[in-house]
Design a protein around this motif. Structure first.
Motif, short mmCIF file in Angstrom:
data_model
loop_
_atom_site.label_atom_id
_atom_site.label_comp_id
_atom_site.label_asym_id
_atom_site.label_seq_id
_atom_site.Cartn_x
_atom_site.Cartn_y
_atom_site.Cartn_z
N GLN A 79 0.84 -1.20 0.00
CA GLN A 79 0.00 0.00 0.00
C GLN A 79 0.88 1.25 0.00
O GLN A 79 0.62 2.20 -0.74
CB GLN A 79 -0.92 0.00 1.21
N PRO A 81 4.46 2.76 -1.04
CA PRO A 81 5.49 2.36 -2.02
C PRO A 81 6.80 1.91 -1.39
O PRO A 81 7.56 1.15 -2.00
CB PRO A 81 5.67 3.63 -2.86
N GLN A 130 3.80 5.00 -6.73
CA GLN A 130 3.26 3.65 -6.90
C GLN A 130 3.75 3.04 -8.22
O GLN A 130 3.99 1.84 -8.30
CB GLN A 130 1.74 3.68 -6.84
N SER A 133 7.09 1.73 -7.51
CA SER A 133 6.98 0.47 -6.78
C SER A 133 6.69 -0.69 -7.73
O SER A 133 7.26 -1.79 -7.59
CB SER A 133 5.86 0.58 -5.73
N PRO A 150 -2.37 -1.77 -3.15
CA PRO A 150 -1.47 -0.71 -3.61
C PRO A 150 -2.19 0.51 -4.16
O PRO A 150 -1.54 1.52 -4.43
CB PRO A 150 -0.68 -1.41 -4.73
#
Length: 240
Positions: A79, A81, A130, A133, A150
Motif C-alpha cells: 500500500q 510504495p 506507486q 513500486s 497498492p
C-alpha cells in the motif's frame, strides 16, 4: 514454520496453512492454488487474514505452519510504495538486486517514469511513487506478483490510470497476480478470479469471465458483485 513443497503446474500451492497470533487464529488450515498467469483478487473484512496470507506467500512470515510452495521469484508491491528516500528512483528500482541497468531503465519506461529516473522519491506524486513500486517489482521478473492494497491511497482518477497500467503490465509479462483489496468493484474490474477470505479459510471462489475492458454495468459483474457482497456479509443496496 510451513513446509515448502515442490509445486505441480502451479506458481503457488498452500495446504493446511495456519497462523495464530496468541489465541487468535487468523489462517485456519487454509488451502489455495495459484496457476501460472492467473490474476486473482482476495477480498475479506478487516482482520480476516488477507495480508497475513500475502506475507506468508512472500516468505515474510516464518511463523505459519502447514505446506506452502512457491515456484520462481516473488515480488511485492505494498500500500505504501516503501521507496528509500535517500536513493534516487533508479537506485530504488534495483535496490538489493544485481540487475543490469538496461533492465531497470526498461522497467521505468514501462511505467512511464523514464524522465523521473534521477528524481528523489519525496518529489514524486502518489501515483508516480506507486508506478516506481511497480517498476521495482517488474525488474525482478516475478512469476508471482503480490499486490497488498497498492491503490487504496490514490485519488480516484489516479487509481483508474494505475488500474489500466497494472492490467497492461500483467498482459505483457503474464506473472500470476494476487491482489489484496477491500474494493469489490476493483476486484471485478481487474481479476479473473475473486476469492473471499472468512474465518481463516477461502469461503468463496468465483471466476470472472467478462471480456476486457470491463464496465460496471456488465450483467455478469452485477451478478458477481451481489454474490461477493453477500459472501462478505454486506446487505444488497436498498435492503437492511
Amino acid at each position: 514454520m510451513a513446509a515448502r513443497l515442490p509445486g505441480v503446474d502451479t506458481v503457488a500451492s498452500v495446504r493446511g496453512l495456519t497462523r495464530a497470533f496468541g489465541d487468535r487464529v487468523v489462517l485456519d488450515a487454509l488451502d489455495l492454488e495459484i496457476g501460472p498467469g492467473e490474476f486473482i483478487a482476495l477480498l475479506g473484512r478487516s482482520g480476516s487474514g488477507k495480508s497475513t496470507l500475502l506475507r506468508a506467500l512472500a516468505g515474510l512470515d516464518r511463523e505459519v505452519t502447514g505446506e506452502l510452495s512457491v515456484t520462481g521469484s516473488v515480488a511485492v508491491a505494498f500500500q505504501e510504495p516503501r521507496l528509500v528516500p535517500w536513493k534516487r528512483v533508479l537506485a530504488n528500482i534495483t535496490l538489493g538486486l544485481d540487475a543490469p541497468a538496461e533492465r531497470a531503465h526498461a522497467a521505468l519506461a514501462e511505467v512511464g517514469l523514464t524522465e523521473r529516473a534521477q528524481a528523489w522519491p519525496l518529489t514524486l506524486s502518489g501515483g508516480e511513487a506507486q508506478r516506481a513500486s511497480l517498476a521495482r517489482a517488474l525488474v525482478r521478473e516475478p512469476g508471482l506478483l503480490l499486490l497488498d492494497e497498492p491503490f487504496s491511497a490514490l485519488d480516484a482518477l489516479t487509481r483508474i490510470t494505475i488500474h489500466q497500467l497494472v492490467v497492461e503490465l500483467w498482459a505483457r509479462h503474464r506473472p500470476a497476480v494476487l491482489l489484496v483489496t477491500h474494493d469489490v468493484d476493483e476486484a471485478l474490474l481487474l481479476a479473473d478470479r475473486v476469492l473471499v477470505l472468512d474465518e481463516g479459510r477461502i469461503a468463496h471462489d468465483s471466476p470472472v469471465t467478462a471480456p476486457r475492458p470491463r464496465h460496471r454495468d456488465n450483467p455478469e459483474l452485477i451478478t458477481l458483485r451481489a454474490d461477493l457482497l453477500a459472501a462478505l456479509g454486506v446487505a444488497p443496496e436498498g435492503r437492511s
